[in-house]
Design an enzyme around this catalytic site. Structure first.
Site, PDB file in Angstrom:
ATOM      1  N   MET A  95       0.850  -1.202   0.000  1.00  0.00           N
ATOM      2  CA  MET A  95       0.000   0.000   0.000  1.00  0.00           C
ATOM      3  C   MET A  95       0.884   1.250   0.000  1.00  0.00           C
ATOM      4  O   MET A  95       0.407   2.341   0.338  1.00  0.00           O
ATOM      5  CB  MET A  95      -0.929  -0.007   1.205  1.00  0.00           C
ATOM      6  CG  MET A  95      -1.923  -1.175   1.149  1.00  0.00           C
ATOM      7  SD  MET A  95      -3.431  -0.854   2.061  1.00  0.00           S
ATOM      8  CE  MET A  95      -2.802  -0.613   3.710  1.00  0.00           C
ATOM      9  N   GLY A  96       2.162   1.092  -0.341  1.00  0.00           N
ATOM     10  CA  GLY A  96       3.053   2.248  -0.391  1.00  0.00           C
ATOM     11  C   GLY A  96       3.537   2.661   0.982  1.00  0.00           C
ATOM     12  O   GLY A  96       3.469   1.872   1.934  1.00  0.00           O
ATOM     13  N   ALA A  97       4.034   3.921   1.084  1.00  0.00           N
ATOM     14  CA  ALA A  97       4.714   4.385   2.299  1.00  0.00           C
ATOM     15  C   ALA A  97       5.787   3.355   2.666  1.00  0.00           C
ATOM     16  O   ALA A  97       5.839   2.849   3.789  1.00  0.00           O
ATOM     17  CB  ALA A  97       3.729   4.611   3.446  1.00  0.00           C
ATOM     18  N   LEU A  98       6.613   3.084   1.679  1.00  0.00           N
ATOM     19  CA  LEU A  98       7.515   1.940   1.778  1.00  0.00           C
ATOM     20  C   LEU A  98       8.610   2.154   2.817  1.00  0.00           C
ATOM     21  O   LEU A  98       9.074   3.264   3.041  1.00  0.00           O
ATOM     22  CB  LEU A  98       8.151   1.663   0.406  1.00  0.00           C
ATOM     23  CG  LEU A  98       7.164   1.368  -0.720  1.00  0.00           C
ATOM     24  CD1 LEU A  98       7.922   1.032  -2.007  1.00  0.00           C
ATOM     25  CD2 LEU A  98       6.226   0.222  -0.361  1.00  0.00           C
ATOM     26  N   ASP A 108      11.900  -0.422   5.018  1.00  0.00           N
ATOM     27  CA  ASP A 108      12.825  -1.521   4.770  1.00  0.00           C
ATOM     28  C   ASP A 108      12.152  -2.897   4.849  1.00  0.00           C
ATOM     29  O   ASP A 108      12.669  -3.870   4.289  1.00  0.00           O
ATOM     30  CB  ASP A 108      13.996  -1.433   5.754  1.00  0.00           C
ATOM     31  CG  ASP A 108      15.270  -1.973   5.133  1.00  0.00           C
ATOM     32  OD1 ASP A 108      15.457  -1.773   3.914  1.00  0.00           O
ATOM     33  OD2 ASP A 108      16.044  -2.620   5.852  1.00  0.00           O
ATOM     34  N   GLY A 109      11.008  -2.976   5.536  1.00  0.00           N
ATOM     35  CA  GLY A 109      10.260  -4.238   5.553  1.00  0.00           C
ATOM     36  C   GLY A 109       9.783  -4.587   4.149  1.00  0.00           C
ATOM     37  O   GLY A 109       9.946  -5.724   3.677  1.00  0.00           O
ATOM     38  N   HIS A 110       9.212  -3.589   3.477  1.00  0.00           N
ATOM     39  CA  HIS A 110       8.776  -3.820   2.093  1.00  0.00           C
ATOM     40  C   HIS A 110       9.980  -4.165   1.213  1.00  0.00           C
ATOM     41  O   HIS A 110       9.902  -5.054   0.359  1.00  0.00           O
ATOM     42  CB  HIS A 110       8.109  -2.564   1.526  1.00  0.00           C
ATOM     43  CG  HIS A 110       6.853  -2.138   2.236  1.00  0.00           C
ATOM     44  ND1 HIS A 110       6.786  -1.003   2.985  1.00  0.00           N
ATOM     45  CD2 HIS A 110       5.625  -2.698   2.284  1.00  0.00           C
ATOM     46  CE1 HIS A 110       5.562  -0.859   3.474  1.00  0.00           C
ATOM     47  NE2 HIS A 110       4.829  -1.878   3.069  1.00  0.00           N
ATOM     48  N   GLN A 131     -10.364  -2.556   2.020  1.00  0.00           N
ATOM     49  CA  GLN A 131      -9.910  -3.220   3.235  1.00  0.00           C
ATOM     50  C   GLN A 131      -9.915  -2.302   4.463  1.00  0.00           C
ATOM     51  O   GLN A 131      -9.476  -2.702   5.536  1.00  0.00           O
ATOM     52  CB  GLN A 131      -8.528  -3.844   3.036  1.00  0.00           C
ATOM     53  CG  GLN A 131      -7.383  -2.874   2.881  1.00  0.00           C
ATOM     54  CD  GLN A 131      -6.116  -3.583   2.417  1.00  0.00           C
ATOM     55  OE1 GLN A 131      -6.020  -4.060   1.285  1.00  0.00           O
ATOM     56  NE2 GLN A 131      -5.137  -3.687   3.296  1.00  0.00           N
ATOM     57  N   GLY A 179       4.678 -10.543   3.600  1.00  0.00           N
ATOM     58  CA  GLY A 179       5.423 -10.486   4.853  1.00  0.00           C
ATOM     59  C   GLY A 179       4.718 -11.239   5.965  1.00  0.00           C
ATOM     60  O   GLY A 179       3.487 -11.237   6.052  1.00  0.00           O
TER      61      GLY A 179
HETATM   62  P1  AMP Z   1       1.379  -3.081   3.406  1.00  0.00           P
HETATM   63  O1  AMP Z   1       1.988  -2.027   2.552  1.00  0.00           O
HETATM   64  O2  AMP Z   1       1.311  -2.722   4.846  1.00  0.00           O
HETATM   65  O3  AMP Z   1       0.085  -3.611   2.847  1.00  0.00           O
HETATM   66  O4  AMP Z   1       2.386  -4.315   3.352  1.00  0.00           O
HETATM   67  C1  AMP Z   1       2.759  -4.878   2.121  1.00  0.00           C
HETATM   68  C2  AMP Z   1       3.514  -6.146   2.376  1.00  0.00           C
HETATM   69  O5  AMP Z   1       4.688  -5.857   3.151  1.00  0.00           O
HETATM   70  C3  AMP Z   1       2.721  -7.177   3.185  1.00  0.00           C
HETATM   71  O6  AMP Z   1       2.976  -8.476   2.650  1.00  0.00           O
HETATM   72  C4  AMP Z   1       3.283  -7.004   4.584  1.00  0.00           C
HETATM   73  O7  AMP Z   1       3.164  -8.167   5.366  1.00  0.00           O
HETATM   74  C5  AMP Z   1       4.721  -6.699   4.265  1.00  0.00           C
HETATM   75  N1  AMP Z   1       5.358  -6.018   5.408  1.00  0.00           N
HETATM   76  C6  AMP Z   1       4.962  -4.875   5.994  1.00  0.00           C
HETATM   77  N2  AMP Z   1       5.766  -4.588   7.043  1.00  0.00           N
HETATM   78  C7  AMP Z   1       6.681  -5.579   7.115  1.00  0.00           C
HETATM   79  C8  AMP Z   1       7.762  -5.871   8.000  1.00  0.00           C
HETATM   80  N3  AMP Z   1       8.074  -5.077   9.025  1.00  0.00           N
HETATM   81  N4  AMP Z   1       8.491  -6.988   7.776  1.00  0.00           N
HETATM   82  C9  AMP Z   1       8.173  -7.822   6.740  1.00  0.00           C
HETATM   83  N5  AMP Z   1       7.163  -7.604   5.877  1.00  0.00           N
HETATM   84  C10 AMP Z   1       6.418  -6.505   6.064  1.00  0.00           C
END
Ligand code: AMP
Length: 284
Positions: A28-31, A33-35, A59, A145
């Protein structure tokens, strides 16, 4: 440099130019280091990487943060360029949902508990968009993730139950050195709330330590719950010890199927709702 794609038709053109194995990372952006750890994992298993960026209205509940959710496409593309991806698919809402969708995915019982109990329409909205983007990008592999463990379990279940032709892979939670799980919503935290939010990871670590010392699911739940109940600034929504695939409550089970469990939690820190989880092994 990645190619920015703003609609479904361009996506197909972009994909037509790629040959070999394609991996998809949905965000959903706002990337952060997890992304990027998902993108790095994608690069290891495929010849080309497609990243989608779409804040999916379906959602979000009526009183949730859809309007406030951080949107920073230029910055996101800059970050993706540091890792290197082929296509960035960032469609307009009108392209993804030209009208209110009539056919909906029923996510079933895994969506009714925990995150789904607090956010009743959330997972139906997640699966609707995941199904759509998988159909549009038709990747060989899609990477998610473990941060969103219940979402991951539901996506795996959907792909299995609907025989969707894609391999699902997952990546461990990326944390800050403080232990806080990276999240786009951490941007909402004040300095004090940031410190208070560390209690989530600390509670999970305590639970995991307890399991390592022989505690069963119920004792693990008690240890971690007590910690969060007394943590300043934290309002616990739920804490449970579940089967990582089915999300069945391990405390309620007489004879758990295996020795693997997942401690899951959600809590409010000020106005921000955070989730976190940690895998545990039980030594019966
Ligand atoms: P989101 O942008 O929050 O919808 O997340 C997009 C993807 O990044 C999803 O598969 C999340 O589970 C994954 N994600 C978000 N934060 C983390 C994190 N801290 N560590 C690993 N994966 C992450």
């Amino acid at each position: 440099m990645s190619e920015l794609i703003r609609n479904k038709a361009e996506l197909q053109d972009g994909l037509d130019k790629l040959s070999g194995r394609v991996a998809l990372v949905m965000t959903m952006g706002a990337l952060h280091d997890g992304h990027l750890s998902l993108v790095r994992a994608a690069k290891k298993v495929a010849d080309h990487v497609v990243v989608s960026i779409f804040v999916n209205p379906l959602q979000f509940g009526p009183n949730e943060d859809f309007d406030a959710y951080p949107r920073q496409l230029d910055k996101d593309i800059g970050l993706l360029d540091t890792v290197g991806v082929d296509l960035v698919f960032a469609p307009e809402e009108s392209d993804m949902y030209p009208r209110e969708p009539l056919v909906r995915i029923d996510p079933g019982p895994i969506a009714a508990v925990y995150e789904g109990a607090t956010r009743p329409t959330h997972f139906a909205g997640v699966l609707q968009v995941v199904h759509k983007v998988l159909n549009l990008a038709h990747p060989d592999v899609a990477i998610f993730g473990q941060k969103d463990a219940q979402q991951l379990a539901l996506i795996r279940t959907m792909v299995a139950d609907l025989n969707m032709p894609v391999e699902i892979q997952s990546v461990p939670i990326k944390r800050e050195e403080s232990g806080l799980a990276l999240s786009s919503r951490n941007a909402y935290l004040s300095e004090d709330e940031y410190i208070e939010a560390l209690a989530l990871n600390q509670a999970l670590v305590l639970g995991k330590d307890a399991a390592q010392h022989g505690a069963g699911p119920e004792q693990v739940r008690t240890v971690a719950t007590r910690y969060l109940d007394q943590a300043p600034g934290v309002k616990l929504d739920y804490l449970a010890v579940v089967d990582p695939e089915t999300f069945e409550d391990l405390v309620a089970q007489d004879a758990p199927r295996g020795d693997r469990g997942l401690i899951i939690t959600a809590a409010w820190v000020g106005p921000t709702r955070l989730i976190d989880n940690m895998e545990v092994t039980f030594h019966a």
